[in-house]
Design a protein around this motif. Structure first.
Motif, PDB file in Angstrom:
ATOM      1  N   PRO A  29       0.237 -22.983  22.101  1.00 58.26           N
ATOM      2  CA  PRO A  29      -0.983 -22.500  21.444  1.00 58.26           C
ATOM      3  C   PRO A  29      -2.171 -23.398  21.825  1.00 58.26           C
ATOM      4  N   TYR A  30      -3.358 -22.799  21.856  1.00 65.52           N
ATOM      5  CA  TYR A  30      -4.557 -23.553  22.202  1.00 65.52           C
ATOM      6  C   TYR A  30      -5.474 -23.792  20.995  1.00 65.52           C
ATOM      7  N   SER A  31      -5.755 -22.736  20.249  1.00 63.34           N
ATOM      8  CA  SER A  31      -6.754 -22.840  19.177  1.00 63.34           C
ATOM      9  C   SER A  31      -6.408 -21.857  18.075  1.00 63.34           C
ATOM     10  N   VAL A  32      -7.006 -22.072  16.884  1.00 62.94           N
ATOM     11  CA  VAL A  32      -6.722 -21.222  15.723  1.00 62.94           C
ATOM     12  C   VAL A  32      -8.001 -21.015  14.932  1.00 62.94           C
ATOM     13  N   VAL A  33      -8.129 -19.826  14.324  1.00 65.52           N
ATOM     14  CA  VAL A  33      -9.255 -19.541  13.425  1.00 65.52           C
ATOM     15  C   VAL A  33      -8.730 -18.718  12.263  1.00 65.52           C
ATOM     16  N   CYS A  34      -9.255 -18.986  11.074  1.00 65.75           N
ATOM     17  CA  CYS A  34      -8.919 -18.219   9.870  1.00 65.75           C
ATOM     18  C   CYS A  34      -9.907 -17.066   9.752  1.00 65.75           C
ATOM     19  N   VAL A  35      -9.419 -15.824   9.817  1.00 66.28           N
ATOM     20  CA  VAL A  35     -10.316 -14.663   9.767  1.00 66.28           C
ATOM     21  C   VAL A  35     -10.320 -13.983   8.406  1.00 66.28           C
ATOM     22  N   SER A  36      -9.397 -14.334   7.522  1.00 67.18           N
ATOM     23  CA  SER A  36      -9.426 -13.883   6.134  1.00 67.18           C
ATOM     24  C   SER A  36      -8.644 -14.897   5.322  1.00 67.18           C
ATOM     25  N   HIS A  37      -8.456 -14.629   4.034  1.00 66.73           N
ATOM     26  CA  HIS A  37      -7.819 -15.634   3.184  1.00 66.73           C
ATOM     27  C   HIS A  37      -6.370 -15.906   3.581  1.00 66.73           C
ATOM     28  N   ASP A  38      -5.722 -14.960   4.301  1.00 63.13           N
ATOM     29  CA  ASP A  38      -4.322 -15.182   4.657  1.00 63.13           C
ATOM     30  C   ASP A  38      -4.004 -14.813   6.106  1.00 63.13           C
ATOM     31  N   THR A  39      -5.029 -14.620   6.949  1.00 63.75           N
ATOM     32  CA  THR A  39      -4.803 -14.182   8.322  1.00 63.75           C
ATOM     33  C   THR A  39      -5.379 -15.178   9.321  1.00 63.75           C
ATOM     34  N   LEU A  40      -4.573 -15.541  10.313  1.00 62.71           N
ATOM     35  CA  LEU A  40      -4.981 -16.462  11.364  1.00 62.71           C
ATOM     36  C   LEU A  40      -4.939 -15.753  12.706  1.00 62.71           C
ATOM     37  N   CYS A  41      -5.830 -16.143  13.620  1.00 60.32           N
ATOM     38  CA  CYS A  41      -5.773 -15.717  15.019  1.00 60.32           C
ATOM     39  C   CYS A  41      -5.552 -16.973  15.861  1.00 60.32           C
ATOM     40  N   VAL A  42      -4.561 -16.930  16.735  1.00 56.51           N
ATOM     41  CA  VAL A  42      -4.213 -18.082  17.559  1.00 56.51           C
ATOM     42  C   VAL A  42      -4.228 -17.663  19.024  1.00 56.51           C
ATOM     43  N   THR A  43      -4.935 -18.431  19.853  1.00 56.26           N
ATOM     44  CA  THR A  43      -4.897 -18.184  21.297  1.00 56.26           C
ATOM     45  C   THR A  43      -3.671 -18.884  21.884  1.00 56.26           C
ATOM     46  N   ILE A  44      -2.971 -18.187  22.768  1.00 54.00           N
ATOM     47  CA  ILE A  44      -1.680 -18.650  23.289  1.00 54.00           C
ATOM     48  C   ILE A  44      -1.717 -18.624  24.812  1.00 54.00           C
ATOM     49  N   ALA A  45      -1.081 -19.608  25.429  1.00 56.25           N
ATOM     50  CA  ALA A  45      -0.952 -19.617  26.890  1.00 56.25           C
ATOM     51  C   ALA A  45      -0.238 -18.352  27.360  1.00 56.25           C
ATOM     52  N   GLY A  46      -0.678 -17.846  28.523  1.00 56.88           N
ATOM     53  CA  GLY A  46      -0.080 -16.627  29.046  1.00 56.88           C
ATOM     54  C   GLY A  46      -0.839 -15.387  28.660  1.00 56.88           C
ATOM     55  N   GLN A  47      -2.176 -15.562  28.375  1.00 61.52           N
ATOM     56  CA  GLN A  47      -3.049 -14.441  28.048  1.00 61.52           C
ATOM     57  C   GLN A  47      -2.579 -13.682  26.805  1.00 61.52           C
ATOM     58  N   LEU A  48      -2.415 -14.449  25.708  1.00 65.89           N
ATOM     59  CA  LEU A  48      -1.938 -13.861  24.455  1.00 65.89           C
ATOM     60  C   LEU A  48      -2.804 -14.317  23.285  1.00 65.89           C
ATOM     61  N   VAL A  49      -2.895 -13.474  22.279  1.00 59.20           N
ATOM     62  CA  VAL A  49      -3.477 -13.817  20.984  1.00 59.20           C
ATOM     63  C   VAL A  49      -2.508 -13.354  19.911  1.00 59.20           C
ATOM     64  N   TYR A  50      -2.143 -14.255  19.003  1.00 60.76           N
ATOM     65  CA  TYR A  50      -1.255 -13.921  17.893  1.00 60.76           C
ATOM     66  C   TYR A  50      -2.064 -13.791  16.610  1.00 60.76           C
ATOM     67  N   LEU A  51      -1.736 -12.781  15.806  1.00 60.16           N
ATOM     68  CA  LEU A  51      -2.227 -12.681  14.444  1.00 60.16           C
ATOM     69  C   LEU A  51      -1.096 -13.083  13.517  1.00 60.16           C
ATOM     70  N   LEU A  52      -1.344 -14.110  12.709  1.00 66.13           N
ATOM     71  CA  LEU A  52      -0.335 -14.637  11.800  1.00 66.13           C
ATOM     72  C   LEU A  52      -0.782 -14.445  10.357  1.00 66.13           C
ATOM     73  N   SER A  53       0.181 -14.205   9.481  1.00 65.01           N
ATOM     74  CA  SER A  53      -0.084 -14.105   8.044  1.00 65.01           C
ATOM     75  C   SER A  53       0.461 -15.344   7.353  1.00 65.01           C
ATOM     76  N   VAL A  54      -0.338 -15.939   6.442  1.00 65.15           N
ATOM     77  CA  VAL A  54       0.067 -17.134   5.703  1.00 65.15           C
ATOM     78  C   VAL A  54       0.151 -16.782   4.221  1.00 65.15           C
ATOM     79  N   SER A  55       1.322 -16.964   3.623  1.00 67.48           N
ATOM     80  CA  SER A  55       1.510 -16.654   2.209  1.00 67.48           C
ATOM     81  C   SER A  55       1.111 -17.847   1.341  1.00 67.48           C
ATOM     82  N   THR A  56       1.056 -17.612   0.033  1.00 71.62           N
ATOM     83  CA  THR A  56       0.709 -18.691  -0.884  1.00 71.62           C
ATOM     84  C   THR A  56       1.784 -19.768  -0.936  1.00 71.62           C
ATOM     85  N   ASP A  57       3.038 -19.406  -0.562  1.00 73.05           N
ATOM     86  CA  ASP A  57       4.102 -20.410  -0.530  1.00 73.05           C
ATOM     87  C   ASP A  57       4.275 -21.006   0.871  1.00 73.05           C
TER      88      ASP A  57
END
Length: 568
Positions: free
Chosen positions: A358-386
């Motif tokens: 992974p290269y970088s991360v940004v929080c786009v909502s209260h529980d959603t992250l966007c991460v830039t990934i090597a190999g021309q990829l972007v991941y959307l991740l969900s983060v729970s309260t736990d």
């Protein structure tokens, strides 16, 4: 378009993208019959959500109203800003005489006022652009912070003034010791009572204003895009009310003593022969266009980043960002992890493992992250309260993306490498676009780790760092203009982020410091950090904390700072 007024708990399913609000709502007539059916329209006059089947009967059987029916997607949630604070009814009027938004119940007091304006009759052409007001709202929020900090400082100054008053009283204490002691206690009591009542009230007022401003900011973009003239008018007046409240609190205190010249009569005057005088002096005006202020950074926590048992390499936190609730998110590029940290920089939950770096991360909502990934990829991740991290979407891109930041609730700005387009845009749906039609970038193709970007949303300013040119570029995406900022303190600039008051913070790697700039290129300050080669940086959503990590072959560190403005 209409205002979706939430009246009960069935209207609480709000979306969480910053600046937007989407609502999932059931048909209210169907709910009365214990039928669950999604609403498709909203009756603005009756403040009721309806499905297609209930819409026609609603108009036929209730002929007392006009029934302004609007599409459900057109509703802008006002989060209570369109309701009277006193009566919790819809705001319908504005009293010019009292500068107050009014509902129908308020008319009993304001009906005789000379300038009572019906909001429905306000032409949209008379309203300012809500987008232009967004910057003013953020400035007003900063001014509220300033007054809260100033009131706390005045508390300390007031203690010094009281000590000065006591010194004056000590000068005559020998002749009138008994009465002097009573007067001293009386003065101290008055000062203490004033401190408790007036200063605490000022802090309470400003804190309430900040809460209102944060509420307005979350709906500002939606109002600008889809808001009715009435909603825009209400938001404008809400801001004016908050501004008036802020201006009313901008005072300084001046304490002095008054006592009679004829001291021979003191014994006959009793304990009130000396009185405390309190004078409120208007401070310099803090307007909506106040200038950005330098910062004070206070180190809260510093941790070393050793190689742990499950790490193949020493950590490299190549990307940092704060969640809206204050948790810190970090991506460890070398060990291919996403980590959640608390306010003590302690790990929470189990890290998410990537298959690529992974290269970088940004929080786009209260529980959603966007991460830039090597190999021309972007991941959307969900983060729970736990602190459970889950992959929700994987996007394949046409370029290698490095740093990433928010441009709007649904669009990000990314820096690239091995691509002649140094900065691009990508939506949460994976749609890529370019700035080429409005901006001219340096004619070079960056390699990995040679540039990074951030975006000042309220100023429409794209920031790009050029590491080996020792330059920070400021691009106005509306005007299409660019500014190259160079300075002896900017040496190999790396990560950048938006700071308080629409400013920019940049890691100056070869100076082991953070440089604070305005979007016009003015250097507000340079802050040394106790780490070699600062690399990644981010600021919390409430502009009160700053996190920075480094990239060095030796000891890698992560620092957390408290941010506060420099008092004038």
């Amino acid at each position: 378009m209409a205002t979706g007024g939430l009246k009960d708990s069935n209207r609480d399913n709000a979306g969480d993208f910053i600046g937007e609000c989407s609502v999932t709502q059931a048909c209210e007539p169907c709910m009365k019959g214990n039928i669950s059916k999604p609403a498709t329209v909203f009756c603005d006059d009756c403040d009721e959500y309806l499905c297609d089947s209930c819409t026609n009967p609603h108009k036929v059987y209730n002929t007392a109203k006009k029934h302004n029916i609007v599409g459900y997607v057109e509703i802008v949630e006002m989060k209570g800003m369109d309701r009277c604070v006193e009566h919790n009814k819809k705001i319908k009027f504005y009293c010019q005489d009292h500068a107050k938004l009014c509902c129908t119940s308020c008319l009993t007091v304001h009906v005789k006022c000379g300038q009572l304006e019906e909001i429905d009759s306000v032409p949209e052409i008379e309203l300012p652009d809500i987008c232009d007001l967004k910057h003013s709202l953020i400035k007003l929020d900063s001014d509220a912070d300033f007054i809260i900090a100033e009131s706390k400082r005045q508390d300390s100054d007031l203690n010094k003034s009281v000590s000065k008053v006591n010194a004056e009283l000590d000068a005559i204490q020998i002749r009138i010791l008994k009465l002097f002691k009573e007067a001293q206690n009386n003065v101290q009591s008055e000062a203490t009572a004033f401190k408790s009542e007036d200063i605490n009230r000022s802090q309470t007022v400003c804190t309430k204003v900040k809460e209102d401003l944060h509420t307005i900011l979350t709906i500002c973009s939606a109002i600008a895009e889809r808001g009715t003239p009435q909603q825009k008018y209400i938001i404008l007046k809400r801001m004016e009310e908050n501004n008036n409240m802020i201006q009313a609190e901008q005072v300084t205190l001046d304490l002095s003593l008054s006592y009679p010249r004829e001291l021979t009569s003191l014994l006959e005057m009793g304990k009130d022969f000396i009185k405390l005088q309190i004078q409120k002096v208007k401070t310099s005006h803090i307007s909506l266009s106040s200038q950005p202020r330098p910062l004070i950074l206070k180190l809260l926590v510093s941790v070393d980043l050793p190689q742990t048992g499950d790490d193949k390499e020493k950590p490299l936190l190549s990307g940092l960002d704060f969640l809206t609730d204050g948790r810190l998110v970090a991506v460890d590029s070398w060990n291919m992890k996403c980590i959640i940290l608390n306010e003590r920089l302690q790990r929470l939950g189990t890290p998410y493992k990537f298959k690529n770096h992974p290269y970088s991360v940004v929080c786009v909502s209260h529980d959603t992250l966007c991460v830039t990934i090597a190999g021309q990829l972007v991941y959307l991740l969900s983060v729970s309260t736990d602190n459970t991290i889950t992959l929700t979407r994987k996007i394949t891109t046409s370029s290698e993306f490095d740093s990433i930041c928010c441009m709007s609730p649904s669009n990000m700005v990314v820096s690239t490498f091995d691509d002649p387009r140094p900065v691009r845009m990508i939506s949460v749906d994976g749609v890529e676009t370019d700035f080429d039609h409005i901006l001219t970038f340096p004619k070079k193709t960056y390699k990995a780790d040679e540039s990074a970007c951030t975006y000042v949303q309220s100023k429409n300013t794209l920031v790009l760092t050029d590491r080996f040119a020792h330059t920070v570029y400021m691009h106005d995406t509306l005007k299409g203009t660019s500014r190259a900022v160079t300075n002896e303190n900017i040496q190999e600039p790396r990560g950048a982020c938006v700071g308080p008051g629409d400013t920019v913070l940049v890691c100056s790697e070869n100076k082991n410091s953070i440089v604070h700039l305005t979007i016009d290129g003015k250097i507000l300050g340079t802050y040394p950090v106790d780490m070699e080669f600062p690399h990644s940086i981010c600021v919390s959503k409430d502009d009160t904390r700053l996190a920075v990590s480094n990239n060095v072959k030796g000891i890698k560190k992560l620092h957390l700072y408290k941010i506060s403005p420099v008092m004038s």
